[in-house]
Design a protein around this motif. Structure first.
Motif, PDB file in Angstrom:
ATOM      1  N   SER A 407       0.810  -1.216   0.000  1.00 40.56           N
ATOM      2  CA  SER A 407       0.000   0.000   0.000  1.00 40.56           C
ATOM      3  C   SER A 407       0.842   1.264   0.000  1.00 40.56           C
ATOM      4  N   GLN A 408       2.086   1.205   0.520  1.00 42.24           N
ATOM      5  CA  GLN A 408       2.944   2.391   0.548  1.00 42.24           C
ATOM      6  C   GLN A 408       3.537   2.705  -0.826  1.00 42.24           C
ATOM      7  N   TRP A 409       3.596   1.693  -1.691  1.00 39.81           N
ATOM      8  CA  TRP A 409       4.303   1.869  -2.962  1.00 39.81           C
ATOM      9  C   TRP A 409       3.404   1.731  -4.179  1.00 39.81           C
ATOM     10  N   LEU A 410       2.300   1.006  -4.038  1.00 35.12           N
ATOM     11  CA  LEU A 410       1.391   0.803  -5.173  1.00 35.12           C
ATOM     12  C   LEU A 410       0.018   1.372  -4.836  1.00 35.12           C
ATOM     13  N   PRO A 411      -0.250   2.621  -5.200  1.00 35.15           N
ATOM     14  CA  PRO A 411      -1.576   3.179  -4.917  1.00 35.15           C
ATOM     15  C   PRO A 411      -2.638   2.445  -5.723  1.00 35.15           C
ATOM     16  N   VAL A 417      -9.179  -2.137  -9.395  1.00 28.33           N
ATOM     17  CA  VAL A 417     -10.572  -2.082  -8.929  1.00 28.33           C
ATOM     18  C   VAL A 417     -11.491  -2.826  -9.896  1.00 28.33           C
ATOM     19  N   GLU A 418     -11.331  -2.573 -11.186  1.00 26.77           N
ATOM     20  CA  GLU A 418     -12.194  -3.219 -12.185  1.00 26.77           C
ATOM     21  C   GLU A 418     -11.980  -4.725 -12.213  1.00 26.77           C
ATOM     22  N   SER A 419     -10.731  -5.165 -12.046  1.00 26.68           N
ATOM     23  CA  SER A 419     -10.434  -6.593 -12.039  1.00 26.68           C
ATOM     24  C   SER A 419     -11.109  -7.280 -10.854  1.00 26.68           C
ATOM     25  N   LEU A 420     -11.080  -6.619  -9.704  1.00 28.58           N
ATOM     26  CA  LEU A 420     -11.720  -7.191  -8.512  1.00 28.58           C
ATOM     27  C   LEU A 420     -13.239  -7.213  -8.658  1.00 28.58           C
ATOM     28  N   ARG A 421     -13.799  -6.172  -9.244  1.00 31.03           N
ATOM     29  CA  ARG A 421     -15.251  -6.160  -9.481  1.00 31.03           C
ATOM     30  C   ARG A 421     -15.650  -7.284 -10.432  1.00 31.03           C
ATOM     31  N   GLU A 422     -14.794  -7.559 -11.391  1.00 29.34           N
ATOM     32  CA  GLU A 422     -15.064  -8.646 -12.336  1.00 29.34           C
ATOM     33  C   GLU A 422     -15.085  -9.990 -11.608  1.00 29.34           C
ATOM     34  N   ILE A 423     -14.145 -10.191 -10.671  1.00 30.78           N
ATOM     35  CA  ILE A 423     -14.106 -11.433  -9.899  1.00 30.78           C
ATOM     36  C   ILE A 423     -15.376 -11.581  -9.076  1.00 30.78           C
ATOM     37  N   VAL A 424     -15.765 -10.506  -8.394  1.00 23.81           N
ATOM     38  CA  VAL A 424     -16.972 -10.535  -7.567  1.00 23.81           C
ATOM     39  C   VAL A 424     -18.193 -10.921  -8.404  1.00 23.81           C
ATOM     40  N   GLU A 425     -18.264 -10.365  -9.599  1.00 21.62           N
ATOM     41  CA  GLU A 425     -19.410 -10.660 -10.473  1.00 21.62           C
ATOM     42  C   GLU A 425     -19.365 -12.101 -10.971  1.00 21.62           C
ATOM     43  N   ILE A 426     -18.180 -12.570 -11.365  1.00 19.14           N
ATOM     44  CA  ILE A 426     -18.043 -13.926 -11.913  1.00 19.14           C
ATOM     45  C   ILE A 426     -18.426 -14.974 -10.872  1.00 19.14           C
ATOM     46  N   LEU A 454     -11.374  -5.441  -2.606  1.00 14.35           N
ATOM     47  CA  LEU A 454     -12.091  -4.301  -3.174  1.00 14.35           C
ATOM     48  C   LEU A 454     -12.405  -3.271  -2.091  1.00 14.35           C
ATOM     49  N   ALA A 455     -12.833  -3.745  -0.936  1.00  8.97           N
ATOM     50  CA  ALA A 455     -13.126  -2.839   0.183  1.00  8.97           C
ATOM     51  C   ALA A 455     -11.869  -2.087   0.616  1.00  8.97           C
ATOM     52  N   LYS A 456     -10.742  -2.796   0.704  1.00  8.59           N
ATOM     53  CA  LYS A 456      -9.481  -2.160   1.110  1.00  8.59           C
ATOM     54  C   LYS A 456      -9.066  -1.075   0.119  1.00  8.59           C
ATOM     55  N   LEU A 457      -9.211  -1.351  -1.183  1.00 12.31           N
ATOM     56  CA  LEU A 457      -8.820  -0.376  -2.201  1.00 12.31           C
ATOM     57  C   LEU A 457      -9.750   0.836  -2.192  1.00 12.31           C
ATOM     58  N   LEU A 458     -11.044   0.597  -2.025  1.00  9.28           N
ATOM     59  CA  LEU A 458     -11.998   1.712  -1.969  1.00  9.28           C
ATOM     60  C   LEU A 458     -11.768   2.551  -0.712  1.00  9.28           C
ATOM     61  N   ALA A 460      -8.898   3.029   0.657  1.00 13.24           N
ATOM     62  CA  ALA A 460      -7.669   3.793   0.423  1.00 13.24           C
ATOM     63  C   ALA A 460      -7.901   4.990  -0.484  1.00 13.24           C
ATOM     64  N   THR A 461      -8.979   4.962  -1.275  1.00 14.33           N
ATOM     65  CA  THR A 461      -9.279   6.076  -2.177  1.00 14.33           C
ATOM     66  C   THR A 461     -10.426   6.930  -1.643  1.00 14.33           C
ATOM     67  N   ASP A 462     -10.647   6.845  -0.330  1.00  8.12           N
ATOM     68  CA  ASP A 462     -11.662   7.660   0.345  1.00  8.12           C
ATOM     69  C   ASP A 462     -13.066   7.418  -0.201  1.00  8.12           C
ATOM     70  N   GLU A 463     -13.333   6.164  -0.556  1.00  4.71           N
ATOM     71  CA  GLU A 463     -14.680   5.795  -0.998  1.00  4.71           C
ATOM     72  C   GLU A 463     -15.281   4.836   0.029  1.00  4.71           C
ATOM     73  N   SER A 464     -15.247   5.244   1.291  1.00  5.88           N
ATOM     74  CA  SER A 464     -15.688   4.386   2.394  1.00  5.88           C
ATOM     75  C   SER A 464     -17.135   3.917   2.287  1.00  5.88           C
ATOM     76  N   PRO A 465     -18.073   4.767   1.821  1.00  9.38           N
ATOM     77  CA  PRO A 465     -19.461   4.270   1.694  1.00  9.38           C
ATOM     78  C   PRO A 465     -19.556   3.056   0.766  1.00  9.38           C
ATOM     79  N   GLN A 466     -18.810   3.078  -0.346  1.00 12.86           N
ATOM     80  CA  GLN A 466     -18.814   1.926  -1.248  1.00 12.86           C
ATOM     81  C   GLN A 466     -18.097   0.743  -0.616  1.00 12.86           C
ATOM     82  N   ALA A 467     -16.993   1.049   0.117  1.00 18.76           N
ATOM     83  CA  ALA A 467     -16.221  -0.021   0.750  1.00 18.76           C
ATOM     84  C   ALA A 467     -17.081  -0.777   1.765  1.00 18.76           C
TER      85      ALA A 467
END
Length: 493
Positions: A407-411, A417-426, A454-458, A460-467
């Protein structure tokens, strides 16, 4: 007549032979410095005795630094030393401030040629120049000045190493305010008099000091920020395994993992240890934290000579997760880095590296270990291949897992995000059989991974309601697991 500074506070007095030894300068050089007024005269308590002080020692060191670090002649250095009354401390401070080493092209003098058309004839593409002007980094003048070319050259190199022009555009906005603050202050403290040229020279010197302060202070702030990252890196490395899901006993019972393992054992006995299903079962057993069965199946397959690279990798992961680092290290010796690019090859090497670093603790260089692990993950994201349905999902998880682990080096990025959403859907819209997965427990496990990352990434991007909705899904699927515990704490905040 040379003005001699009072030799107050001298720690001792030395004959010239002693001055040679203390300063490192030759006797001839010291006599030259004395003759050309670079040093104050010696103290002569009697006609045939000349004594020198620590001031002479310090001044010789300053003279040598001025010769090394500036382009001043000895005559100019002598004038500067005399102006400062042979005070080595003041000279050291001025040397450190850069007073005697003006940078070419760093002047603010509007009467010099910085604004004139360039004579260097550098050619930049029309598209690049237009892009710089669009970002507000170049003026809209038809003819580029020397300053414009300097700016364009720097920004060209910056883009070559991957820096975005938007960074410079945002910084430029701050620079405009900073320049206004500086010039207003300079005019107030160093007012422009009738002799405009002399006033500008004073402003130029002040500007150089300000710029050197700016660079030094910014560098210090950056060092502090990087140190924070390194400190966080040590902490993150110690908790890196938290990015790996460990199912709870409740999950085992709810999804019948024990029955799955028994069925897999029966299937392997019927089809043999060389089947593709045997590979999947070994990998699934590790992911479901049944390390004993995973090692047992790997050993049987290796004894039969079946696809050794895959089974050595899976076995390595099993031992690593049990913190049997010596056994895991032996497995790694069998993996050929030049011939293998499967997801399990990279997973084995990565987890071993991270767990080994965490086990060593303060003895290890955390930043180096995390750097090696990050490079390995970056290589995996470009080279990884998949041989079955499980591995295809693992490859999709890879970028999200990297963003969570590093998380310190790869924002977090949109691709992850899209790849993880694809997994969730599949995995959320089909059964294990339809997805060619070994069992329902394995399908749900990928669901948990997808929602958790997906929750962790959201987050980290200040999208807590979605997370929040993804954390809630993790809680529903396995509240007693390590992922479920973290999700519970985040939801309780």
């Amino acid at each position: 007549m040379v003005k001699r500074a009072e030799l107050s506070g001298a720690a001792g007095h030395y004959r010239i032979s002693e001055l040679v030894e203390k300063s490192g300068a030759t006797r001839e050089m010291i006599k030259y410095y004395l003759r050309d007024n670079l040093l104050p005269p010696a103290i002569k308590p009697r006609p045939n005795l000349a004594l020198y002080s620590d001031q002479h020692v310090q001044l010789i060191a300053v003279i040598q630094r001025l010769q090394k670090q500036t382009r001043l002649s000895l005559t100019q250095i002598a004038e500067i030393i005399a102006e400062q009354d042979y005070d080595p401390r003041r000279l050291e401070i001025q040397l450190l401030s850069g007073k005697f080493s003006r940078q070419h092209g760093g002047t603010i003098n509007p009467l010099k040629d910085g604004q004139s058309p360039s004579q260097r004839g550098l050619n930049f593409s029309v598209q690049f120049v237009a892009e710089l002007r669009e970002y507000g980094l170049l003026r809209d003048d038809e003819v580029m000045s020397a300053d414009d070319e300097n700016i364009a050259s720097l920004l060209w190199n910056a883009r070559e190493i991957g820096l975005s022009l938007s960074l410079f555009s945002e910084a430029h906005k701050s620079l405009v305010s900073l320049a206004e603050l500086q010039i207003n202050s300079l005019i107030k403290t160093l007012p422009v008099t009738g002799d405009f040229s002399k006033s500008i020279v004073n402003h130029e010197e002040a500007d150089q000091l300000f710029n050197r302060w700016l660079i030094t202070d910014k560098t210090q702030i950056l060092r502090h920020k990087y140190q924070q990252i390194l400190d966080d890196t040590e902490r993150d490395m110690a908790h890196s395994v938290e990015a790996i899901y460990i199912p709870s006993a409740v999950f085992y019972k709810r999804f019948g993992v024990g029955n799955d393992i028994a069925n897999w054992q029966s299937s392997v006995r019927e089809s043999g240890t060389g089947s593709h299903r045997a590979q999947e079962y070994a990998a699934a057993a590790v992911m479901l934290a049944d390390y004993e069965y995973a090692v047992e199946l790997c050993d049987a397959s290796l004894a039969a000579g079946n696809d050794p690279q895959h089974f050595w990798a899976v076995k390595c992961v099993a031992f690593t997760m049990q913190k049997r680092m010596a056994d895991a290290g032996e497995c790694l010796k069998h993996l050929k880095s030049t011939a293998e690019n499967s997801i399990w090859f990279f997973t084995a090497r990565l987890l071993y590296l991270l767990l080994q670093g965490a086990e060593l603790g303060a003895i290890s260089d955390a930043s180096k270990t995390m750097g090696e692990a990050l490079l390995l993950y970056q290589r995996a994201m470009s080279e990884c291949s998949a041989g079955n349905a499980m591995e295809e999902l693992d490859v999709k998880l890879l970028r999200g897992r990297a963003c969570v682990m590093f998380s310190q080096w790869l924002p977090p990025d949109q691709q992850a995000v899209e790849s993880l959403r694809e997994i969730v859907e599949i995995v959320g819209s089909a059964s294990a059989a339809e997805l060619s997965l070994p069992s329902e427990a394995v399908r749900v496990m990928y669901q948990i991974y997808g929602h958790y990352y997906l929750a962790k990434l959201l987050d980290a991007t200040d999208e807590s309601p979605q997370a929040r909705q993804h954390y809630e899904k993790v809680m529903l699927l396995d509240p007693a697991s390590n992922f479920g515990e973290y999700a519970y704490l985040r939801l309780a905040e």
